[in-house]
Each structure stands twice: as C-alpha cells, then as structure tokens.
Design an enzyme around this catalytic site. Structure first.
Site, mmCIF file in Angstrom:
data_model
loop_
_atom_site.group_PDB
_atom_site.id
_atom_site.type_symbol
_atom_site.label_atom_id
_atom_site.label_comp_id
_atom_site.label_asym_id
_atom_site.label_seq_id
_atom_site.Cartn_x
_atom_site.Cartn_y
_atom_site.Cartn_z
ATOM 1 C CB SER A 150 -0.950 -0.027 1.205
ATOM 2 O OG SER A 150 -1.792 1.093 1.199
ATOM 3 C CB SER A 151 1.083 4.273 -0.592
ATOM 4 O OG SER A 151 1.521 5.617 -0.490
ATOM 5 C CE1 TYR A 164 0.336 4.437 -5.934
ATOM 6 C CE2 TYR A 164 0.511 5.919 -4.048
ATOM 7 C CZ TYR A 164 0.914 4.782 -4.722
ATOM 8 O OH TYR A 164 1.900 3.981 -4.187
ATOM 9 C CE LYS A 168 -0.511 1.432 -3.971
ATOM 10 N NZ LYS A 168 -0.111 0.034 -4.245
#
Length: 258
Positions: A150-151, A164, A168
């Site tokens: 993920s982020s 984005y 995520k």
C-alpha cells in the site's frame, strides 16, 4: 541488494512478486530468494525485460537461488491465471507467498483526470490484487502469506494524488477483510505502507508532492530505501509473523498519518 546473507527461513517456499522488475519489487524478490524462496517475478513492459533478466540472473548466480519471470499486463483479465499457471509449472504444485506489489501512479488533479486514468490505476492497484489472490487460493499451501504493498498515501492527502490514494485505501480495505476471511487455517494477510522510497516511481512524482512527505518524516528527513521495505515484507512472509494479520504497517520514517 542485501548487505549480508540472511538466514534461509523460506527454504522450500514458493513466492509470487508482481511488478518485481525494479525498485521495491525487485528488492523484495531478491530478499525472498536470499532466504531460500523460489520466486516468480512478473513485469509488464518490454522496457522492463532487461532489468528483470538481470535480477533473475543475479538471484541464480549470487544466491544459487531459484527464480523465473513472466511478462504480462495485470490489466488483462487473464493475467492472474497465466501467472499462477507459470508459477506452478516452474516450481511445483503449491504457492506459499503472494506479494501484490505492482502499481501505477499519476499526479493529475481533479479537473485533469480522465476515465482512462481511473481505469488504469484501479485495474492495476485494486482489481489485479483481488484476482491474483483468487487465482492463487486453490494452490495456496496453509499457512499462506499474502502481502499487499500500500502507501501512506492511503491515509494522507497530497494534491494530485487522489486516484492513487483512493486505490491504496481500497487495497487496505481488502487487506483487513481478506485477513478475516482467510485466517482460519493460519494464513495471514497484511499490507506494508511505505512513505517516500527512493525509486524510479518516486522520481516521476511532482517534487511539490514529495517534499512535504520528506519534511514530515521524524527519522533523518530522508527517503527510505528499497531494502528497508523488503525487510518488512520478509518478516511478514516468515513463520515468525504468524500472530500478525489484518495490519497495514507504515514504513515511513515516522511520518504520522491518521
């Protein structure tokens, strides 16, 4: 990539790393192989072929390990079954570890987003991990290990990263729900959520987005390294992480997001 040889804690395990040609994915693939895993590395474009071939060669020569690669586009509905079939052909009847690493990013703001931008990001970052897991499940040897990349963007807001970040956040929702659904046989599902990590992908992001992320870190005010992320993935892939599941683990130098 690894400064020294880690213990071979994944001997006999079979792993798939999507998007493993460069950056974080390549470091993860190398690290898992250094611990004894047999690794299938996927990549998407002809541009990535040379780096992927080099990675496979390094694993075989430097580690005397087992690795192979497959070019495929994860936006293709048939790609997950193709990857799983190639993995089983190369390494036998079982898969132990799935690392959903492949992802795409853009830095378009709201007014500039087109339907094709949405489709590209959500097909690669959300749809592909789901159907990769679905394809792996009939062959997953319990207790399996599913690890999503993920982020911190899933929980932080930076102008131009909305698509984005949303993708995520969806992947983190999958992570928690998959853990609840698959945990009865000891299979764990977790996500690793990097902050800014020095990769080719980071170089493409608008510096106005990256700068505040670096400033928000509490450790050394720097980007992370791919090796630091690979170490966390390795922990989650090993038996010692058996009591960790449904977690989204930030690896962001202390960058606190809520």
């Amino acid at each position: 990539m690894a400064p020294s040889s880690p213990p071979r804690t994944l001997e006999g395990k079979v792993a798939i790393v999507t998007g493993g040609s460069r950056g974080i994915g390549a470091s993860i693939a190398y690290d898992l192989a250094s611990r004894g895993a047999k690794v299938m590395i996927t990549y998407s474009s002809d541009r990535s072929k040379t780096s992927t071939d080099d990675l496979v060669s390094r694993i075989k020569s430097e580690l005397q390990g087992s690795a192979t690669d497959l070019q495929c586009d994860l936006k293709d509905p048939g790609a997950p079954e193709q990857i799983v079939s190639a993995t089983l052909k190369a390494f036998g009847p079982h898969i132990d570890i799935l690392v959903n690493n492949a992802a795409v990013i853009n830095d378009k703001k709201i007014a500039d987003i087109k339907p094709e931008d949405f489709d590209e990001i959500f097909y690669t970052n959300v749809r592909a991990p789901l159907f990769m897991l679905q394809a792996v499940l009939p062959h997953l040897r319990a207790p399996g290990r599913i690890i999503n990349l993920s982020s911190i963007g899933a929980r932080a807001a930076y102008p131009g990263t909305g698509l984005y970040s949303a993708s995520k956040a969806a992947l983190e929702g999958f992570t928690r729900n998959w853990a609840a659904e698959l945990g009865k046989d000891g299979t764990t599902v977790n996500a690793v959520c990097p902050g800014p990590v020095q990769t080719e992908m980071l170089d493409k992001v608008d510096k106005a987005i990256v700068a505040p992320q670096l400033e928000a870190t509490l450790v050394e005010k720097r980007a992370g390294t791919v090796e630091e992320i690979a170490e966390i993935v390795a922990f989650l892939a090993e038996g010692r992480s058996s009591w960790v599941s449904g977690q989204c683990i930030s690896a962001s130098g202390g960058h606190v997001v809520y």
